[in-house]
Design a protein around this motif. Structure first.
Motif, PDB file in Angstrom:
ATOM      1  N   VAL A  35       0.849  -1.191   0.000  1.00  0.00           N
ATOM      2  CA  VAL A  35       0.000   0.000   0.000  1.00  0.00           C
ATOM      3  C   VAL A  35       0.886   1.242   0.000  1.00  0.00           C
ATOM      4  N   ASP A  36       0.676   2.138  -0.963  1.00  0.00           N
ATOM      5  CA  ASP A  36       1.413   3.402  -1.036  1.00  0.00           C
ATOM      6  C   ASP A  36       0.611   4.509  -0.354  1.00  0.00           C
ATOM      7  N   VAL A  37       1.300   5.267   0.510  1.00  0.00           N
ATOM      8  CA  VAL A  37       0.659   6.356   1.241  1.00  0.00           C
ATOM      9  C   VAL A  37       1.447   7.647   0.979  1.00  0.00           C
ATOM     10  N   ASP A  38       0.757   8.684   0.496  1.00  0.00           N
ATOM     11  CA  ASP A  38       1.389   9.987   0.237  1.00  0.00           C
ATOM     12  C   ASP A  38       1.276  10.860   1.486  1.00  0.00           C
ATOM     13  N   VAL A  39       2.439  11.293   1.989  1.00  0.00           N
ATOM     14  CA  VAL A  39       2.506  12.113   3.205  1.00  0.00           C
ATOM     15  C   VAL A  39       3.137  13.452   2.855  1.00  0.00           C
ATOM     16  N   GLU A  40       2.467  14.543   3.217  1.00  0.00           N
ATOM     17  CA  GLU A  40       3.011  15.869   2.945  1.00  0.00           C
ATOM     18  C   GLU A  40       3.386  16.570   4.238  1.00  0.00           C
ATOM     19  N   ASN A  41       4.388  17.424   4.122  1.00  0.00           N
ATOM     20  CA  ASN A  41       4.840  18.246   5.243  1.00  0.00           C
ATOM     21  C   ASN A  41       4.641  19.702   4.852  1.00  0.00           C
ATOM     22  N   ASP A  42       3.622  20.327   5.413  1.00  0.00           N
ATOM     23  CA  ASP A  42       3.310  21.726   5.090  1.00  0.00           C
ATOM     24  C   ASP A  42       4.149  22.709   5.895  1.00  0.00           C
ATOM     25  N   GLY A  43       5.003  22.195   6.788  1.00  0.00           N
ATOM     26  CA  GLY A  43       5.850  23.072   7.596  1.00  0.00           C
ATOM     27  C   GLY A  43       7.077  23.526   6.826  1.00  0.00           C
ATOM     28  N   GLY A  44       7.926  24.276   7.513  1.00  0.00           N
ATOM     29  CA  GLY A  44       9.111  24.824   6.863  1.00  0.00           C
ATOM     30  C   GLY A  44      10.379  24.040   7.125  1.00  0.00           C
ATOM     31  N   VAL A  45      10.332  23.044   7.992  1.00  0.00           N
ATOM     32  CA  VAL A  45      11.525  22.274   8.328  1.00  0.00           C
ATOM     33  C   VAL A  45      11.241  20.783   8.182  1.00  0.00           C
ATOM     34  N   GLU A  46      12.307  20.033   8.039  1.00  0.00           N
ATOM     35  CA  GLU A  46      12.197  18.580   7.935  1.00  0.00           C
ATOM     36  C   GLU A  46      11.722  17.978   9.243  1.00  0.00           C
ATOM     37  N   GLY A  47      10.970  16.902   9.124  1.00  0.00           N
ATOM     38  CA  GLY A  47      10.482  16.227  10.322  1.00  0.00           C
ATOM     39  C   GLY A  47      10.225  14.761  10.035  1.00  0.00           C
ATOM     40  N   THR A  48      10.074  13.991  11.087  1.00  0.00           N
ATOM     41  CA  THR A  48       9.817  12.560  10.976  1.00  0.00           C
ATOM     42  C   THR A  48       8.524  12.229  11.702  1.00  0.00           C
ATOM     43  N   THR A  49       7.704  11.397  11.069  1.00  0.00           N
ATOM     44  CA  THR A  49       6.449  10.981  11.673  1.00  0.00           C
ATOM     45  C   THR A  49       6.225   9.504  11.384  1.00  0.00           C
ATOM     46  N   ASN A  50       5.238   8.922  12.024  1.00  0.00           N
ATOM     47  CA  ASN A  50       4.905   7.511  11.824  1.00  0.00           C
ATOM     48  C   ASN A  50       3.621   7.379  11.012  1.00  0.00           C
ATOM     49  N   VAL A  51       3.631   6.437  10.082  1.00  0.00           N
ATOM     50  CA  VAL A  51       2.452   6.128   9.286  1.00  0.00           C
ATOM     51  C   VAL A  51       2.008   4.720   9.650  1.00  0.00           C
ATOM     52  N   THR A  52       0.732   4.557   9.977  1.00  0.00           N
ATOM     53  CA  THR A  52       0.212   3.238  10.330  1.00  0.00           C
ATOM     54  C   THR A  52      -0.781   2.765   9.271  1.00  0.00           C
ATOM     55  N   LEU A  53      -0.827   1.444   9.110  1.00  0.00           N
ATOM     56  CA  LEU A  53      -1.744   0.822   8.153  1.00  0.00           C
ATOM     57  C   LEU A  53      -2.588  -0.207   8.885  1.00  0.00           C
ATOM     58  N   ALA A  54      -3.899  -0.091   8.714  1.00  0.00           N
ATOM     59  CA  ALA A  54      -4.827  -1.039   9.320  1.00  0.00           C
ATOM     60  C   ALA A  54      -5.585  -1.772   8.218  1.00  0.00           C
ATOM     61  N   ALA A  55      -5.835  -3.057   8.446  1.00  0.00           N
ATOM     62  CA  ALA A  55      -6.631  -3.862   7.530  1.00  0.00           C
ATOM     63  C   ALA A  55      -7.894  -4.287   8.253  1.00  0.00           C
TER      64      ALA A  55
END
Length: 205
Positions: A87-107
């Motif tokens: 599954v491909d998930v598109d994640v955008e960062n609308d802020g001005g600096v780089e950051g790291t976040t977690n993406v979860t997938l549920a079935a």
């Protein structure tokens, strides 16, 4: 000596520092910023005798993650039973600096994968998560969510059952004479979801 600090011309604080004659001292002033301060800002320090010094600084918004676009989740329309689902998930960062976040997938409501993704400021990244559970044939709803972001998005994949072939004798020459050709007709049915191939052999007692 007292030194005032301004942000874009507005006084935001002052410092008091004793400086001996002929000496130079370093003073530090801290200012709490929020998203309203983002952009180019002029910081100026000036003293009671109007001696001033200014510098322009860029205030960046912190990382701000969200699912990108109208259809941020994509999955294959169909997979065979037993195959993993990517599954491909598109994640955008609308802020001005780089950051790291977690993406979860549920079935079907149960979490099956989680992946950390680092996204530069004002950039969209695609992260691929794999659901490798043993899914039964039928539709599977795959839902993605981004930590720190509102909402979630889903896609549906159909898990196909393998071919399930069955042979039934439909008719045969009856009675058949010893000097005649025996003709047998069989029917092959497939109760699975996928096409299959099999060999049909007829035996005579």
């Amino acid at each position: 000596a007292r030194t005032w600090i301004t942000l874009d011309g507005e006084r935001v604080g002052f410092l008091t520092e004793d400086v001996a004659a002929g000496e130079t001292e370093t003073a530090t002033f801290t200012l709490d910023l929020d998203e309203r301060d983002a952009g180019e800002r002029e910081i100026r320090a000036f003293t009671a005798d109007d001696t001033s010094n200014a510098r322009t600084v860029t205030v960046l918004e912190p990382a701000d993650f969200a699912l990108a676009g109208a259809d941020p989740v994509s999955a294959p329309a169909e997979v065979s039973e037993g195959d993993p689902i990517d599954v491909d998930v598109d994640v955008e960062n609308d802020g001005g600096v780089e950051g790291t976040t977690n993406v979860t997938l549920a079935a079907d409501g149960e979490t099956v994968a989680e992946e950390a993704v680092t996204v530069a400021g004002d950039v969209t990244e695609t992260v691929t998560l794999t659901a490798d559970e043993a899914f039964d044939p039928g539709d599977v709803t795959l839902t993605a969510a981004v930590e720190g972001a509102d909402g979630q998005a889903s896609a549906t994949t159909t898990v196909l059952a393998p071919a399930d072939l069955d042979v039934t004798v439909d008719s045969a020459t009856d009675p058949a004479l010893t000097d005649e050709t025996l003709t047998v007709t069989g029917e092959v049915s497939n109760d699975g979801d996928k096409e299959g191939t099999t060999e049909v052999a007829f035996e005579v007692d």
